[in-house]
Design an enzyme around this catalytic site. Structure first.
Site, PDB file in Angstrom:
ATOM      1  N   TYR A 190      -9.436  -3.592 -11.377  1.00 18.69           N
ATOM      2  CA  TYR A 190      -9.318  -2.199 -10.948  1.00 18.69           C
ATOM      3  C   TYR A 190      -7.912  -1.641 -11.155  1.00 18.69           C
ATOM      4  O   TYR A 190      -7.744  -0.456 -11.471  1.00 18.69           O
ATOM      5  CB  TYR A 190      -9.772  -2.035  -9.495  1.00 18.69           C
ATOM      6  CG  TYR A 190      -8.866  -2.615  -8.443  1.00 18.69           C
ATOM      7  CD1 TYR A 190      -7.872  -1.855  -7.863  1.00 18.69           C
ATOM      8  CD2 TYR A 190      -9.023  -3.926  -8.005  1.00 18.69           C
ATOM      9  CE1 TYR A 190      -7.043  -2.383  -6.889  1.00 18.69           C
ATOM     10  CE2 TYR A 190      -8.205  -4.456  -7.040  1.00 18.69           C
ATOM     11  CZ  TYR A 190      -7.213  -3.683  -6.478  1.00 18.69           C
ATOM     12  OH  TYR A 190      -6.391  -4.206  -5.516  1.00 18.69           O
ATOM     13  N   CYS A 247      -1.516   1.603  -3.100  1.00 21.41           N
ATOM     14  CA  CYS A 247      -2.582   2.597  -3.070  1.00 21.41           C
ATOM     15  C   CYS A 247      -2.101   4.025  -2.818  1.00 21.41           C
ATOM     16  O   CYS A 247      -2.641   4.962  -3.406  1.00 21.41           O
ATOM     17  CB  CYS A 247      -3.649   2.199  -2.051  1.00 21.41           C
ATOM     18  SG  CYS A 247      -3.023   1.583  -0.488  1.00 21.41           S
ATOM     19  N   CYS A 297       0.820  -1.212   0.000  1.00 24.83           N
ATOM     20  CA  CYS A 297       0.000   0.000   0.000  1.00 24.83           C
ATOM     21  C   CYS A 297       0.851   1.258   0.000  1.00 24.83           C
ATOM     22  O   CYS A 297       0.656   2.153  -0.816  1.00 24.83           O
ATOM     23  CB  CYS A 297      -0.941  -0.007   1.200  1.00 24.83           C
ATOM     24  SG  CYS A 297      -2.016   1.443   1.252  1.00 24.83           S
ATOM     25  N   LYS A 333      -0.122   5.293  -5.947  1.00 25.56           N
ATOM     26  CA  LYS A 333      -1.075   5.256  -7.065  1.00 25.56           C
ATOM     27  C   LYS A 333      -2.057   6.419  -6.977  1.00 25.56           C
ATOM     28  O   LYS A 333      -2.345   7.074  -7.990  1.00 25.56           O
ATOM     29  CB  LYS A 333      -1.829   3.926  -7.071  1.00 25.56           C
ATOM     30  CG  LYS A 333      -2.789   3.768  -8.227  1.00 25.56           C
ATOM     31  CD  LYS A 333      -3.301   2.330  -8.294  1.00 25.56           C
ATOM     32  CE  LYS A 333      -3.986   1.923  -6.999  1.00 25.56           C
ATOM     33  NZ  LYS A 333      -4.443   0.529  -7.019  1.00 25.56           N
ATOM     34  N   GLU A 385     -26.507  14.274  -2.590  1.00 23.78           N
ATOM     35  CA  GLU A 385     -27.909  14.375  -2.183  1.00 23.78           C
ATOM     36  C   GLU A 385     -28.775  13.388  -2.954  1.00 23.78           C
ATOM     37  O   GLU A 385     -29.865  13.023  -2.508  1.00 23.78           O
ATOM     38  CB  GLU A 385     -28.433  15.802  -2.360  1.00 23.78           C
ATOM     39  CG  GLU A 385     -28.516  16.281  -3.797  1.00 23.78           C
ATOM     40  CD  GLU A 385     -28.997  17.729  -3.892  1.00 23.78           C
ATOM     41  OE1 GLU A 385     -30.159  17.987  -3.501  1.00 23.78           O
ATOM     42  OE2 GLU A 385     -28.213  18.593  -4.334  1.00 23.78           O
ATOM     43  N   HIS A 438     -27.801  20.385  -0.144  1.00 25.24           N
ATOM     44  CA  HIS A 438     -27.923  20.947  -1.490  1.00 25.24           C
ATOM     45  C   HIS A 438     -27.059  22.192  -1.623  1.00 25.24           C
ATOM     46  O   HIS A 438     -26.965  22.986  -0.683  1.00 25.24           O
ATOM     47  CB  HIS A 438     -29.399  21.303  -1.746  1.00 25.24           C
ATOM     48  CG  HIS A 438     -29.655  21.822  -3.123  1.00 25.24           C
ATOM     49  ND1 HIS A 438     -29.670  21.013  -4.238  1.00 25.24           N
ATOM     50  CD2 HIS A 438     -29.875  23.090  -3.564  1.00 25.24           C
ATOM     51  CE1 HIS A 438     -29.919  21.747  -5.298  1.00 25.24           C
ATOM     52  NE2 HIS A 438     -30.046  23.011  -4.913  1.00 25.24           N
ATOM     53  N   GLU A 448      -7.339   1.658 -13.299  1.00 22.20           N
ATOM     54  CA  GLU A 448      -6.742   2.819 -12.642  1.00 22.20           C
ATOM     55  C   GLU A 448      -5.528   3.316 -13.415  1.00 22.20           C
ATOM     56  O   GLU A 448      -5.382   4.521 -13.672  1.00 22.20           O
ATOM     57  CB  GLU A 448      -6.354   2.462 -11.212  1.00 22.20           C
ATOM     58  CG  GLU A 448      -7.537   2.339 -10.269  1.00 22.20           C
ATOM     59  CD  GLU A 448      -7.147   1.829  -8.892  1.00 22.20           C
ATOM     60  OE1 GLU A 448      -7.850   2.158  -7.921  1.00 22.20           O
ATOM     61  OE2 GLU A 448      -6.142   1.094  -8.771  1.00 22.20           O
TER      62      GLU A 448
END
Length: 457
Positions: free
Chosen positions: A179, A48, A43, A51, A441, A436, A183
């Site tokens: 993934y 991660c 990681c 990356k 939302e 909002h 990515e």
């Protein structure tokens, strides 16, 4: 005196191993840890963290374009790959130092060496052949990239090498449909490379909800990434810096880089596990029980090496639970149910719970789905849409899955995961007042379920 040098010896200095070592030491155990490369594991060092830094870097190309729609006059931007990698290296070095310092502060003895098992209580350090005896041994060696064998496969790089390329290629071929492939295809494309993604399957991101995969695939194509499904790389030939990539559909592509993002396997090779009595699973994983214990009572394993859930936060939870159980008199099982995850494709994905196909296999469901153009892209004129999807059990009204594709999906899913983990119903979502104007939302304003597909029970 004890017959053991340590109460616990950890092999592997990634997130799971480091957490286990620190917590065990905090419980009063004598702990040693061996790491042959750098602390931080996949990681921090080659996964991660770097990356996502590259994802951020690649996304600025669109930000410069979008700014014009909001009144900014942006000069022609220039990208410096060497500067990005140098900055990334400084950050990774900083994080690695923190990992090592925290171990030292906890009283863990650090061995910068490869370690292998000799028997259920003995490890050997390869740097000088020194043997160490431990009452408990924890394997936390993570995973490694897998590259299939085909003519010229040695010319391909893996995700490990992507963070240290001497230069950015002008053209790249990415192999894979998971993934990691998606990515890196987005990163390379955003930084200016011409990208072809080749996948042998029918659809990208097939382990995710089908709508998510289809949505991200469409958006990747809009960004200029060539995607070839039901196609594979048949061979690679090198001529100097130029690679010629032969495809199974009979076509070829010229490239300066071929990335094999074709999966990861548990990193168990050469550890001496069989010698210590630990049998491996079909993919080379270490089978463990709910307490992360192997069939050999003194040997435990956490993280990607067990091939349960290959996520850093899960490895950390497993390591912590192991240390609390064995050394803290606090029996704890790591929870692998309803774990949220984010994928930093462009657009990114946030997801938790069941896919639509999984949920329909378990019972009757209602599907709430919305695709829309977020406010961010109104003035910019960018043709990019977001996807929000809720999967609801008809009988209990519980939200079984939340799936988001779009800007900040990873940030949104962390909050949605709390509600799903607590068992929130669709009516709980409906009662929540919307914030909002935000994209999120939409999660609390979808009111009409999609019609049942033809032939549904």
């Amino acid at each position: 005196m004890s017959d053991f040098d340590f109460d616990l010896f950890v092999i592997g200095g990634g997130s799971g191993g480091v957490r286990a070592a620190r917590i065990a030491a905090n419980h009063g155990a004598r702990v040693g840890i061996a790491e042959e490369y750098r602390f931080g594991g996949t990681c921090v060092i080659r996964g991660c963290v770097p990356k996502k830094l590259l994802v951020y870097a690649s996304s600025f190309s669109e930000s410069f374009e979008d700014a014009e729609g909001f009144g900014w006059h942006v000069p022609e931007p220039r990208f410096d790959w060497a500067r990005l990698i140098a900055s990334k290296d400084l950050e990774i070095a900083r994080l690695e130092e923190i990992y090592a310092r925290n171990l030292d502060l906890a009283g863990v003895e650090i061995f910068r060496s490869r370690a292998t098992l000799i028997d259920p209580h003995t490890v050997e350090l390869s740097t000088h052949g020194h043997r160490i005896r431990a009452k408990h041994i924890l394997i936390a060696t993570g995973g490694r990239p897998f590259v299939p064998d085909f003519p010229g496969s040695h010319h391909a790089v893996t995700s490990n090498e992507m963070f240290d390329l001497p230069r950015l290629p002008e053209r790249a071929v990415v192999m894979g449909g998971g993934y990691i492939a998606c990515e890196f295809a987005g990163i390379l494309n955003g930084l200016g490379a011409t990208v072809t993604l080749v996948y042998r399957g029918k659809r990208l991101l097939r382990s995710f909800d089908a709508d998510l995969g289809a949505h991200v695939t469409d958006e990747m194509r809009k960004k200029g990434i060539e995607i070839l499904t039901e196609t594979d790389v048949a061979g690679i030939e090198r001529d100097g810096e130029r690679l010629t990539v032969a495809l199974t559909n009979g076509e070829t592509r010229e490239a300066g880089l071929v990335l094999a993002a074709t999966g990861r396997v548990p990193n168990t090779e050469g550890l001496g596990l069989e010698r210590a009595g630990v049998s491996l699973g079909r993919r080379g994983e270490i089978p463990v029980d709910e307490w992360s214990q192997t069939a050999v009572p003194s040997i435990f394993a956490v993280g990607d090496v067990t091939d349960r859930l290959q996520l850093t936060p899960v490895a950390i939870r497993e390591g912590h639970a192991f240390a609390d159980t064995v050394f803290g008199a606090q029996p704890t099982r790591a929870d692998h149910v309803l774990v949220a995850t984010a994928i930093f494709t462009q657009p990114e994905i946030g997801t938790i719970g069941l896919t639509e196909a999984q949920a329909r296999a378990e019972g009757q469901v209602e599907i709430y789905r919305s695709t829309f153009r977020p406010m961010l892209h109104t003035l910019s004129g960018r043709d990019e849409r977001m996807l929000m999807k809720l999967i609801v059990a008809k009988d209990t009204r519980r939200v079984l899955g939340v799936h988001i594709a779009g800007h900040a999906a990873g940030e949104m899913i962390q909050m949605a995961a709390i509600a799903v983990k607590m068992g929130a119903t669709k009516e709980d979502f409906d009662r929540t007042v919307a914030v909002h104007p935000t994209a999120s939302e939409e999660l609390v304003t979808m009111r009409t379920p999609l019609p049942e597909p033809a032939g549904a029970a």
